[in-house]
Each structure stands twice: as C-alpha cells, then as structure tokens.
Design a protein around this motif. Structure first.
Motif, mmCIF file in Angstrom:
data_model
loop_
_atom_site.group_PDB
_atom_site.id
_atom_site.type_symbol
_atom_site.label_atom_id
_atom_site.label_comp_id
_atom_site.label_asym_id
_atom_site.label_seq_id
_atom_site.Cartn_x
_atom_site.Cartn_y
_atom_site.Cartn_z
ATOM 1 N N TYR A 1 0.840 -1.203 0.000
ATOM 2 C CA TYR A 1 0.000 0.000 0.000
ATOM 3 C C TYR A 1 0.873 1.251 0.000
ATOM 4 O O TYR A 1 0.655 2.188 -0.784
ATOM 5 N N CYS A 2 1.880 1.275 0.872
ATOM 6 C CA CYS A 2 2.767 2.446 0.945
ATOM 7 C C CYS A 2 3.536 2.638 -0.354
ATOM 8 O O CYS A 2 3.674 3.768 -0.848
ATOM 9 N N ALA A 3 4.063 1.553 -0.912
ATOM 10 C CA ALA A 3 4.849 1.658 -2.138
ATOM 11 C C ALA A 3 3.985 2.104 -3.314
ATOM 12 O O ALA A 3 4.418 2.893 -4.156
ATOM 13 N N HIS A 4 2.766 1.579 -3.393
ATOM 14 C CA HIS A 4 1.855 1.939 -4.483
ATOM 15 C C HIS A 4 1.606 3.445 -4.524
ATOM 16 O O HIS A 4 1.608 4.062 -5.592
ATOM 17 N N SER A 5 1.417 4.061 -3.353
ATOM 18 C CA SER A 5 1.115 5.499 -3.283
ATOM 19 C C SER A 5 2.326 6.349 -2.935
ATOM 20 O O SER A 5 2.194 7.553 -2.715
ATOM 21 N N ARG A 6 3.518 5.718 -2.880
ATOM 22 C CA ARG A 6 4.780 6.426 -2.587
ATOM 23 C C ARG A 6 4.674 7.218 -1.286
ATOM 24 O O ARG A 6 5.024 8.409 -1.220
ATOM 25 N N LEU A 7 4.197 6.582 -0.232
ATOM 26 C CA LEU A 7 4.066 7.247 1.065
ATOM 27 C C LEU A 7 5.435 7.291 1.737
ATOM 28 O O LEU A 7 5.880 6.318 2.329
#
Length: 257
Positions: free
Chosen positions: A70-76
């Motif tokens: 999830y974090c990688a997908h949205s570059r958090l």
C-alpha cells in the motif's frame, strides 16, 4: 490414494505449480509453490489455531506485506506523529474518530482531492495513552497539520537519511517498515498493544494496489512473466531456500526500484 481418515484424504489443486502475485505499481512480487495435492484441512473453530504461535507470525507477515505494498503503491514517504496534550487519549474508539476528523480536515486544506495515507495507533509507554504514527506521500506544511489536528503536538518529516539514488519505492518501503514495527507487535500472545475488535492499522480507501496473478512450472518461469510486465529485472530477490527454519511451502519475493 487412501480416503476416509482426515490424515490421509487429499484435495486436487488445478493450479498446481508456482503462483506469483505481482503488484506492478508497488514494484513487488511474491508467491509460493502450490503442490498438486494437499491434505484436506479439518475445520478449526475461530481463534483455535492448531499452532497459535505460527498463526500469529503468519498474520503479522501478511499485515506487513499489505502495509508495504500500500505504501509503495502510493509512494508514502513522509512520516508523521500525532500526540494528545494533557492526560492523553485512552479510548481506542475515540482515537479513531479524532484521526478520521484529522484526515478529513487535512484533505480539505489540501484542496479536497483524494489523499492516500496510512496510520497506526500506539500506546505510550509512559501511560499517557494513545498516539498515532502516519505516512503520506506529499509535502504538507506543518502549520496545516497542526491546524487539522488541534489536539496536541505533531511531527512530520520526509525520509532523508537514505543513500543517494534511493527511489520513492524504496523510501516508501522504509516508511512501511517503520510503521510495521507498531503493527506486528500487536500480534503477540500477551500484547497490551492489541485493540480487540479494531483494525491494527487504517488506510485511506480507494488506493489499494492492483495485483496480477502469474503462474509457471518453475519460479523462474513465473518471474520471467513479471519481468516482461515490469520491463526490467528486480533489484532485490529472496527465496525460502535462504531460511533454515522455513516450514511453509517454498516461497520467493522480488522487489523493483
């Protein structure tokens, strides 16, 4: 093939072979070998796992993977903390209402567009109650965070102490690793961190990474399909062959970027 006893009954798997789940927007793929036959599993009442310790480890591993993709997908790649003033907050349900209001206000201050985020609660060791660790993927002025929170103290920073050339995917995985520390410890058998009946972490809806299911007779064949989609080879790879105590079916993991 013998039948009758649950110890000797088997189910045929039509998808036998290597199965790889590719998350192209998160730059990650992971999978395992699915055998042609597997023992038919006996029904186990909820909360009565045959091996509770292993079940907790597996649940923690799954949570970490979901958080990381999830974090990688949205570059958090920006980490923040929200803390209450005074005696703090000791009510997990109230915390969720307060944090939901915080992100609604923050999204409105940023123009109203959808805002991907993830947040994790943690109990203060000092007895001050709960505080929140969160991640976002864009610059947000600290003054704006202060105004949206309005219940105490805030902290926000972009991950900057990484090596030169670190990509936003890699930054986001570091952020996910930081948040995962607070998620996985809630899976302990006697953990005081557990918030029964509530999620261990929360995310903004609508930003789940898409997944492509790939298969192959070997892990290399499945990986070749992933490489064709991604356009280049992964920069990091892992195999269960490297884990001496691995007790599950053979597994692999790859990361790009």
């Amino acid at each position: 093939m013998p039948h009758g006893s649950s110890d000797f009954s088997f189910l045929t798997r039509p998808d036998a072979g290597w199965v790889l789940n590719l998350y192209p927007t998160a730059g990650e793929a992971g999978g395992s070998f699915v055998p042609s036959y597997r023992p038919a599993s006996a029904w186990v009442p909820p909360g009565a796992a045959a091996d509770p310790d292993r079940s907790r480890v597996e649940a923690g591993r799954r949570a970490k993977k979901k958080l990381r993709t999830y974090c990688a997908h949205s570059r958090l790649n920006r980490l923040g903390t929200l803390t209450y003033r005074g005696s703090g907050c000791h009510d997990p349900a109230q915390l969720r209402l307060d944090v939901a209001e915080f992100f609604r206000k923050l999204r409105a201050s940023l123009g109203g567009d959808p805002l991907p985020y993830v947040w994790v609660p943690e109990w203060h060791k000092s007895g001050h109650g709960l505080h929140v660790h969160f991640a976002v993927g864009q610059f947000v002025p600290r003054s704006m965070i202060n105004e949206a929170w309005g219940r105490g103290f805030v902290h926000i920073k972009r991950l900057s102490d990484l090596s030169v050339g670190t990509t936003t995917w890699q930054e986001a995985r570091v952020a996910a690793g930081y948040l995962s520390k607070y998620v996985t410890k809630t899976f302990g058998s006697d953990s005081a961190e557990r918030l029964l009946g509530l999620h261990r972490y929360e995310v903004a809806q609508g930003f789940q990474p898409p997944v492509i299911r790939l298969s192959g007779r070997t892990s290399y064949e499945a990986l070749a399909k992933a490489v064709e989609i991604m356009g280049f080879a992964p920069s990091v790879s892992w195999s269960s062959d490297e884990a001496e105590e691995w007790k599950a079916p053979p597994a692999v993991w790859f990361a790009w970027g």
